[in-house]
Design a protein around this motif. Sequence first.
Motif, short mmCIF file in Angstrom:
data_model
loop_
_atom_site.label_atom_id
_atom_site.label_comp_id
_atom_site.label_asym_id
_atom_site.label_seq_id
_atom_site.Cartn_x
_atom_site.Cartn_y
_atom_site.Cartn_z
N PRO A 1 -117.44 26.78 -5.03
CA PRO A 1 -118.00 25.57 -4.41
C PRO A 1 -117.38 24.27 -4.89
CG PRO A 1 -119.48 26.42 -6.09
CD PRO A 1 -118.36 27.41 -5.98
N THR A 2 -116.56 24.31 -5.93
CA THR A 2 -116.07 23.08 -6.53
C THR A 2 -114.65 22.72 -6.12
OG1 THR A 2 -115.36 24.35 -8.49
CG2 THR A 2 -117.54 23.33 -8.55
N GLY A 3 -114.10 23.40 -5.12
CA GLY A 3 -112.75 23.07 -4.67
C GLY A 3 -112.66 21.65 -4.14
N VAL A 4 -111.57 20.98 -4.48
CA VAL A 4 -111.37 19.59 -4.08
C VAL A 4 -109.93 19.41 -3.59
CG1 VAL A 4 -111.22 17.20 -4.90
CG2 VAL A 4 -113.11 18.64 -5.64
N VAL A 5 -109.77 18.64 -2.54
CA VAL A 5 -108.44 18.27 -2.04
C VAL A 5 -108.27 16.77 -2.21
CG1 VAL A 5 -107.00 18.07 0.02
CG2 VAL A 5 -108.29 20.17 -0.40
N ARG A 6 -107.17 16.38 -2.85
CA ARG A 6 -106.84 14.96 -3.00
C ARG A 6 -105.68 14.63 -2.06
NH1 ARG A 6 -107.10 16.10 -8.62
NH2 ARG A 6 -104.83 16.00 -8.72
N VAL A 7 -105.87 13.59 -1.26
CA VAL A 7 -104.85 13.18 -0.29
C VAL A 7 -104.46 11.74 -0.58
CG1 VAL A 7 -104.30 12.94 2.15
CG2 VAL A 7 -105.90 14.70 1.42
N VAL A 8 -103.16 11.49 -0.61
CA VAL A 8 -102.68 10.13 -0.85
C VAL A 8 -103.18 9.20 0.25
CG1 VAL A 8 -100.63 8.68 -1.08
CG2 VAL A 8 -100.64 10.98 -2.06
N ASN A 9 -103.73 8.08 -0.16
CA ASN A 9 -104.29 7.12 0.79
C ASN A 9 -103.15 6.27 1.38
OD1 ASN A 9 -105.87 5.45 2.29
ND2 ASN A 9 -107.02 4.59 0.57
N ASP A 10 -102.39 6.91 2.24
CA ASP A 10 -101.22 6.29 2.88
C ASP A 10 -101.28 6.62 4.35
OD1 ASP A 10 -98.20 5.33 2.70
OD2 ASP A 10 -98.22 7.24 3.80
N ASP A 11 -100.95 5.66 5.21
CA ASP A 11 -101.08 5.87 6.65
C ASP A 11 -100.32 7.10 7.12
OD1 ASP A 11 -102.64 3.65 6.76
OD2 ASP A 11 -101.20 2.37 7.83
N GLU A 12 -99.09 7.23 6.70
CA GLU A 12 -98.27 8.35 7.18
C GLU A 12 -98.83 9.69 6.71
OE1 GLU A 12 -93.62 9.90 6.92
OE2 GLU A 12 -94.13 7.83 6.36
N VAL A 13 -99.26 9.74 5.44
CA VAL A 13 -99.82 10.98 4.91
C VAL A 13 -101.14 11.31 5.61
CG1 VAL A 13 -100.73 12.11 2.85
CG2 VAL A 13 -98.69 10.68 2.68
N LEU A 14 -101.97 10.30 5.82
CA LEU A 14 -103.25 10.53 6.48
C LEU A 14 -103.07 10.96 7.93
CD1 LEU A 14 -105.51 7.63 5.13
CD2 LEU A 14 -105.50 10.04 4.46
N ASP A 15 -102.05 10.44 8.61
CA ASP A 15 -101.79 10.88 9.98
C ASP A 15 -101.47 12.37 10.01
OD1 ASP A 15 -102.18 8.34 10.89
OD2 ASP A 15 -100.05 7.85 11.10
N CYS A 16 -100.64 12.79 9.09
CA CYS A 16 -100.26 14.20 8.99
C CYS A 16 -101.47 15.07 8.64
CB CYS A 16 -99.15 14.35 7.95
SG CYS A 16 -98.63 16.03 7.65
N PHE A 17 -102.23 14.61 7.67
CA PHE A 17 -103.39 15.37 7.17
C PHE A 17 -104.49 15.46 8.23
CE2 PHE A 17 -107.56 15.00 4.94
CZ PHE A 17 -107.58 16.25 4.34
N ALA A 18 -104.81 14.35 8.88
CA ALA A 18 -105.91 14.32 9.85
C ALA A 18 -105.61 15.20 11.05
CB ALA A 18 -106.19 12.88 10.29
N SER A 19 -104.38 15.17 11.57
CA SER A 19 -104.05 16.00 12.72
C SER A 19 -104.12 17.48 12.35
CB SER A 19 -102.67 15.64 13.26
OG SER A 19 -101.67 15.83 12.28
N PHE A 20 -103.74 17.82 11.10
CA PHE A 20 -103.83 19.22 10.66
C PHE A 20 -105.30 19.66 10.58
CE2 PHE A 20 -104.33 22.34 7.25
CZ PHE A 20 -103.47 23.34 7.69
N ILE A 21 -106.16 18.81 10.03
CA ILE A 21 -107.58 19.16 9.93
C ILE A 21 -108.21 19.27 11.32
CG2 ILE A 21 -109.82 18.40 9.07
CD1 ILE A 21 -107.94 19.44 6.91
N ALA A 22 -107.89 18.31 12.20
CA ALA A 22 -108.45 18.35 13.55
C ALA A 22 -107.90 19.52 14.35
CB ALA A 22 -108.16 17.04 14.27
N GLY A 23 -106.64 19.88 14.10
CA GLY A 23 -106.04 21.03 14.77
C GLY A 23 -105.26 20.69 16.03
N PHE A 24 -105.02 19.41 16.27
CA PHE A 24 -104.30 19.04 17.48
C PHE A 24 -103.81 17.60 17.36
CE2 PHE A 24 -108.83 18.24 18.17
CZ PHE A 24 -108.83 16.89 18.53
N VAL A 25 -102.95 17.22 18.31
CA VAL A 25 -102.57 15.82 18.54
C VAL A 25 -102.82 15.54 20.02
CG1 VAL A 25 -100.89 15.70 16.67
CG2 VAL A 25 -100.16 16.48 18.94
#
Length: 1159
Positions: A216-240
Amino acid sequence: MATLESLKQTLRQKTVATASSSKQPLSDTQYSAGFDTLVHGSGWMTYQDFIIPQLSQLLAPLFSSRNHISVLEIGPGPKSLFGYLPGHLRRKIVRYTAFEPNGLFATRLEGGICSSSKTQSPLPCLESWPHIHQFPFCLKDDIGCGTDTVTSEYDEKYDVILFCHSMYGMKPKSKFIERALEMLVEQPQDSMVVVFHRDGTLHLNGLVCHQTASFPTGVVRVVNDDEVLDCFASFIAGFVMQDMDVDKAIRVEWRKVCRALGRCEEAYPDHLLFSSPNFMAAFTQHATTLPELTAEVPSVKEHRTIKNREARLHRAAAIVRPTKVLHIQQCVRWALKHGFGLTVFGGGHSGHCLWSNVVSIDMSAFDQIHTFTVGEVGGESNSDTGTLVVAEAGCKSGDIVRKTMAAGLTVPLGARPSVGAGLWLQGGIGHLARLHGLTCDSIVGAVVVSVDSSQVLCIGRVPSQHQPAGAIRPVNELDLLWAIKGAGTNFGIVVSVTFKAYAAPTYWVRDWVVPLSDNNEARLKLSDFDKFATRKLPQNCSVDAYLYWDVGQLHLGVTIFESSTTRPSFATPNLTPGGGLWGSEADIKTVNGVGMFETEMYVSGMHGGHGNGKTSSFKRCLFLNRIGEANVADRLVTAVKTRPSPLCYLHLLQGGGAVGDVAADATAFGCRDWEFACVITGVWPRDQDGTEAAQAAVRWVYSIAEDLLSLSSGVYGADLGPDPRDATLAAKAFGQNRPRLARLKNSLDPCNVLAYACPLPKTLTEQKLIILVTGESCAGKDYCADVWVSVFNKCTHKNLTARAVSISDAIKREYAADTGADLSRLLCERTYKEQHRPALTEFFQRQVQQRPRLPEEHFLHMVSGAVDVSVLLITGMRDEAPVAALSHLVPDSRLLEVHVRASERTRRTRRGCDVSDGDGDNKKYSNNSGSMALDYRPSLIFDNDTTGNEAPIRFAEQHLLPFVHEDLQRLANMVRQLPGFPSPGIEFHHVLGIAQQPGGLTLCTALLQTHFTGDWAKVDAVACCEVGGLVYATALASRVDLPLVLIREAGKLPPPTVSVIKPLSHISSLASNSSKEKRIEMERDVVAKGASVVVVDDVLSTGATLCAVLQLLNEAGIGAEDINIMVVAEFPVHRGREFLRQRGFGRISVQSLLVFGGA
């Protein structure tokens, strides 16, 4: 901190709300980039700390039972998870197949497995080229490719099938698992489908798990950068989005969502943190056999009320509701036949009464309560008087109170009317505990269905009219009765319990609420409250306190409960806090046992009655003493001030009295020495279940429990379950009774049917042997460790499981996560590793500066990840004198160091080859000969200058196998344990008593002779000190034909003598009120200067006695280099080796035959 699942839902909702353009699946490149963002850095820690250890532990028994293993990996990504298994498991894999639809991943996967060098391949023993298919794993009806090749792949059979990364895109998941089950080899039937699933639980429509685990304690740290967040968010959502303008706009919104839901922490100011809990489920071919059970036992279509928030989140494979004892037996037989666990559902307060994809037994049909005077109990020959109450396991505490009150009786139960049998069997802390003891103390008998044989067992006093037909009295009846009185959910399915009843009292209740202006006032009030409660209240009174925050201020709520069968005594001054200590009080309430449930501050006033019950909570309970002392009081106040929700609080229930009058070993409930049970309670509105608010409250509870653990005298086991965060708490749940409970668990529930109860050690019947393999780079440590593993695993006279691990792998994983270095190459490629060695060393040193206990953390991580092995070999150690430094951390295990050394010439030769080796460089070797220049003496030294495995095999047979010989266990069995001697809290091991056992002295001296690592022919004398060593030293000296040097208390030997001051031994200091030191002496010329002496003693505890002996020998002209120490038993928890080392005696060899974890 939002979970990745809640982030995904929010991202998708944002898309629906703001975009009309159609969605487009991620390209291979987009998916690959998003995947890398997720699993690199902190995301890899989930693999390191959970997935890889769980997979290794799960597969070890299966792999050890077969010579060749075939595996299928579904969606492995760019690297196979099987490649991270320990080497001895990886080498069993001879056939590998994967379905990986991402072309980029498939190429990288094949390239990694098909390395040109077998030593660099993660799967070095494949007998054929790996089959990697660049298309998805399909259901049988969806295999529409039309080629015989594709169809034939689905006809292949495998020993292990692994779904790696949350079964991405597979719906319904149960159908894909069923398809995989059809692809398992048919015989033997222990082949497995293993699923790792991120976020939430798997709902699998009746498939039953063989084994589960959670992280239950797993954590993901994502760099707070626009380009990284764009990549990360589309992967989590599963589409563009297909439309580029729409996609650009959506990305802006998605960044806002990520930043709104991600948590920022001071330690990672440039990152967003998301919770990433993980879950493992393992299935065998029996997973589809639920209809067998539901055809025999009624099932529940709709869940009845489940009180516990955790349990409500779980989706059981089925809930069956037996209506007769035969149904319970059928449940057990079904579980034993197919290798399943079961949970038991009573009051619904336990967080593990339901567990995902596990069958739960609802006991609500067993709801009868009966009272008997002793004369009415058929078959009773007991002369005791009084009344008994038989309560079936589906009853609630409120039901029992109401039924017994009608007869003028009561049972000392807890403070909640809706709790069930789980409370009675694991303690039961209520307002009568100080007068009559815990609920479990009133248990005098029970009817239990064995989870080993499915037989119905009658234990203790059970009225004949309530003994089921065919019930038997077990041979171990006393053991089982002892176990169910405090740990009863672990040892069988309880059908009914027989309680000793008491006269029903009337209760008088008084409340105070005290606002606290600051920390100083809080500390003073807690101190006053502590003194009043523990010094003034008689046993028929108990006091509760609530520490909580309300209306912008800290408050202390206090309630006094007085019970009496005659009249109240509140007029007595000592029952009233004097001098306006707590301010004005509420009116005195007079209530009966049922009314008591409504008087507690939790429901009557605190936080307005907690939202009229529309809340959820999470609790863990620790036992405390002296809560008024500054170090305890300050932590309690700080805990409330750091609460994540306004409704969180601490509840302090008074103990002492009759609770402590029961000996700690009289029942399984071993935690008796406590004045208050501190219930850390995280609370949030029920409509926020599953949200960040709920998660934050749970994290707070565990954080406070961890902070208080070192100050506690124990932990209440009733709340604890399979959550890995409970493991540390469970280690203190039963006090000194834990080893006995572990042995009984192994005997009474050998198949671990009740796997979801309060965790007990899997077994303590065999002591783990931990061998630290040290030495310079290229000395051959890893090679030797692997050879020695094979020797242990092939041992014919014992069923041993051995494993070798590298402790340096942990820092390599952290280094790779931090820098982006290729972990697989760091682990497997010497050249690549050497390139990174300076940076890796600097990284390690920097980490140790920030986390001084890091080496200990890594060591404990290695040990905890090897619970399934009996012999663990650890390479890559960097610690000086590691046995002295680390043995106290694993006091129930035997710890050895084998120092592997080789000449400089040999090491240079090896440095040019592909042999993998560890990183535990020891710079205290001379560069020309490999001779040792350490400031301590390793347990054993192995010279590894020869080629081949003959020398290490011979070394293991001569020097390592003796440590697992059955004669050592025979000797250990002769050591009697005496709890509470010579003072409470001490578990005394009567080592001298070995000599009183038939053959004991002969066996012990024979083992002392054969285990000596030196050469007896070069020893001049045997020395001993007083009675402890005299018994064994005399017999040993006679056996090896050497003179005995007597060391005695001053004045008992003729002059001339030499003498030194010796403090009392550890046990003597506990038993004696006399001076803490005395003088010991030996005759001056009894042994020549420079002679070789072996010192023999019965125990090594604190090391104070042996230190004095060594100082005395030094005064007599015997140097440390000429002394060896041999003791019968060692108690590492007292750190005697480290004490000797700090006193300058680290280079003396210290050997012990036995190791014990107690005093």
